[in-house]
Design a protein around this motif. Structure first.
Motif, short mmCIF file in Angstrom:
data_model
loop_
_atom_site.label_atom_id
_atom_site.label_comp_id
_atom_site.label_asym_id
_atom_site.label_seq_id
_atom_site.Cartn_x
_atom_site.Cartn_y
_atom_site.Cartn_z
N GLN A 288 55.10 -30.70 130.38
CA GLN A 288 56.18 -31.21 131.22
C GLN A 288 56.75 -30.10 132.12
O GLN A 288 57.09 -30.33 133.28
CB GLN A 288 57.29 -31.81 130.36
CG GLN A 288 56.85 -33.01 129.53
CD GLN A 288 57.98 -33.58 128.68
OE1 GLN A 288 58.87 -34.27 129.18
NE2 GLN A 288 57.94 -33.29 127.39
N LEU A 289 56.85 -28.89 131.57
CA LEU A 289 57.41 -27.78 132.33
C LEU A 289 56.48 -27.31 133.44
O LEU A 289 56.94 -26.92 134.52
CB LEU A 289 57.73 -26.61 131.39
CG LEU A 289 58.85 -26.87 130.38
CD1 LEU A 289 58.91 -25.76 129.34
CD2 LEU A 289 60.20 -26.99 131.09
N GLY A 290 55.17 -27.36 133.20
CA GLY A 290 54.22 -26.94 134.23
C GLY A 290 54.34 -27.75 135.51
O GLY A 290 54.52 -27.19 136.60
N PRO A 291 54.23 -29.08 135.42
CA PRO A 291 54.39 -29.90 136.63
C PRO A 291 55.76 -29.73 137.28
O PRO A 291 55.86 -29.73 138.52
CB PRO A 291 54.20 -31.32 136.10
CG PRO A 291 53.33 -31.16 134.91
CD PRO A 291 53.78 -29.88 134.27
N HIS A 292 56.82 -29.56 136.47
CA HIS A 292 58.15 -29.41 137.07
C HIS A 292 58.24 -28.10 137.85
O HIS A 292 58.86 -28.06 138.92
CB HIS A 292 59.24 -29.47 136.01
CG HIS A 292 60.61 -29.64 136.60
ND1 HIS A 292 61.20 -30.86 136.79
CD2 HIS A 292 61.49 -28.72 137.10
CE1 HIS A 292 62.39 -30.71 137.35
NE2 HIS A 292 62.58 -29.41 137.55
N ALA A 293 57.65 -27.04 137.31
CA ALA A 293 57.65 -25.77 138.03
C ALA A 293 56.95 -25.91 139.37
O ALA A 293 57.42 -25.40 140.40
CB ALA A 293 56.97 -24.70 137.18
N ALA A 294 55.82 -26.62 139.37
CA ALA A 294 55.10 -26.85 140.63
C ALA A 294 55.95 -27.65 141.61
O ALA A 294 56.00 -27.35 142.81
CB ALA A 294 53.80 -27.58 140.35
N ASP A 295 56.64 -28.68 141.12
CA ASP A 295 57.49 -29.49 141.99
C ASP A 295 58.63 -28.67 142.59
O ASP A 295 59.02 -28.87 143.74
CB ASP A 295 58.07 -30.68 141.21
CG ASP A 295 57.03 -31.76 140.93
OD1 ASP A 295 55.96 -31.72 141.56
OD2 ASP A 295 57.30 -32.63 140.09
N THR A 296 59.17 -27.73 141.80
CA THR A 296 60.22 -26.86 142.33
C THR A 296 59.69 -26.02 143.48
O THR A 296 60.34 -25.89 144.53
CB THR A 296 60.76 -25.95 141.21
OG1 THR A 296 61.49 -26.75 140.28
CG2 THR A 296 61.69 -24.87 141.76
#
Length: 397
Positions: A288-296
């Motif tokens: 979950q954190l990986g995709p959110h980092a990319a979205d940021t």
């Protein structure tokens, strides 16, 4: 014509690969993934490598988008001011944005003799070394697994199922995350496999020698092979690079996963400490954190305002050999509830999750940006905890 934005991802684990793949949904972003190994490590299968039932590796070309450039090297320092990273090979890599996804490894045991005589299992190299040592040990060798979290339980069960004599020194409760009902289920299965479980007060290992371990209550147990799974740590790369970290060394970020020091640096996975309230180190958090980092990062490239985290951890899965397991269900704030799925169904669920995560990585390589978690999958209590910590009522909800 605008130049492509250069994004460097440090770390090719679950969070790093998902972040790198997601970034490729924009054609004007060039993505470089830097990882010390040429193959992807299935961290959640390392206990199987030790037991001989799985290799725990996969090819990067099977899980990484073709547009991602893979550099097999080790980052030795981050020069945030110069927007570049230094590599062990002597090369450097410049970036416009950096995703820090270095993961976690074995913590310094700080127990006399543990560093010299015990075998950690948090990395591929450690697991392979342990596998070789076990192969050289006689079938009657006394094996002690230190630590009763998921890794310790899984390793003890895997080896016991293979016919080894295993003692699990818990240092407290067996499976401390588990609900008492789930804990009893795990204890019953370990007993069926023949694992000797030492839990409760006095079972903390206080010293390790080449052929024994000493417990807090004074007992000394024969141990021909001692396996250390008690605790994990993170690389000190961020701290060595002058970035703010928490007490464990995780990169301190806000709720968008952006470093508190530099808006060009974003963290994901086990090495991230959002709002000094980090999530449990787990594959479930990493995906979950990986995709959110990319979205940021993508939001900043587009000139937008990154969204805060909206995620939850709702279970813990533990394999108990190849024929049993447990899925401990949890509330969205990561507190175990009284419900669990055990036995053979639990094993099937754990295996389907292991296979499913690898499939998801490959799917995101082909369809970047398609992985989205439902809006209801959010820890609604996190905002309250943040507000209490900050002493105000304006924390993100």
């Amino acid at each position: 014509m605008t130049e492509n934005a250069q994004v460097v991802v440090i770390g090719g684990g679950y969070a790093g690969v998902l972040a790198a793949n997601r970034l490729t949904q924009r054609d004007d972003v060039t993505v470089t993934l830097i990882n010390p190994r040429p193959r992807f490590v299935e961290r959640i299968r390392l206990h199987q490598l030790v037991g001989g039932s799985h290799s725990a590796v996969a090819g990067y070309r099977d899980v990484l988008a073709e547009k991602v450039r893979l550099v097999v090297d080790t980052v030795t320092r981050i020069d945030a001011a110069g927007r570049r990273v230094m590599l062990a090979s002597g090369d450097t890599a410049g970036y416009d944005y950096l995703i820090y996804a270095v993961g976690s490894g074995s913590a310094d045991p700080r127990v006399p003799g543990a560093a010299e005589f015990a075998y950690p299992i948090a990395t591929l190299e450690e697991a392979r070394r342990l596998r070789e040592n076990l192969g050289a040990a006689p079938a009657t060798a006394a094996i002690t697994v230190v630590g009763a979290g998921p890794t310790g339980i899984e390793t003890a069960a895997e080896l016991a199922e293979a016919g080894r004599a295993v003692t699990l020194a818990c240092g407290g409760a067996l499976g401390p995350y588990l609900h008492p009902r789930g804990r009893r289920s795990v204890a019953r299965q370990l007993a069926k496999l023949g694992v000797t479980v030492l839990d409760g007060p006095g079972t903390t290992v206080t010293a390790v020698t080449g052929d024994a371990v000493r417990l807090g209550d004074g007992r000394e147990l024969r141990s021909d092979v001692t396996i250390w799974t008690a605790g994990f740590g993170v690389p000190d790369l961020a701290a060595r690079s002058g970035l703010s970290t928490d007490a464990l060394g995780r990169l301190r970020t806000d709720e968008t996963l952006t470093s508190v020091d530099d808006a060009r640096v974003v963290a994901a996975g086990d090495a991230a400490a959002p709002s000094d309230l980090p999530f449990r180190m787990s594959c479930q958090a990493a995906v979950q954190l990986g995709p959110h980092a990319a979205d940021t990062v993508l939001s900043r490239i587009a000139g937008g305002r990154p969204a805060p985290l909206a995620m939850a951890l709702v279970s813990q899965c533990i394999s108990l050999g190849r024929r049993a397991g447990i899925m401990q269900l949890a509330h969205r704030d990561d507190v175990a509830m009284g419900l669990h799925i055990g036995g053979r169904p639990g094993a099937m669920l754990k295996e389907s999750i292991c296979k499913g995560i690898l499939w998801q990585l490959a799917n995101q390589a082909r369809r970047p940006g398609s992985l989205n978690f439902p809006s209801w999958a959010k820890d609604t209590k996190r905002g309250q905890a943040l507000a209490a910590r900050r002493g105000d009522a304006t924390a993100i909800r």
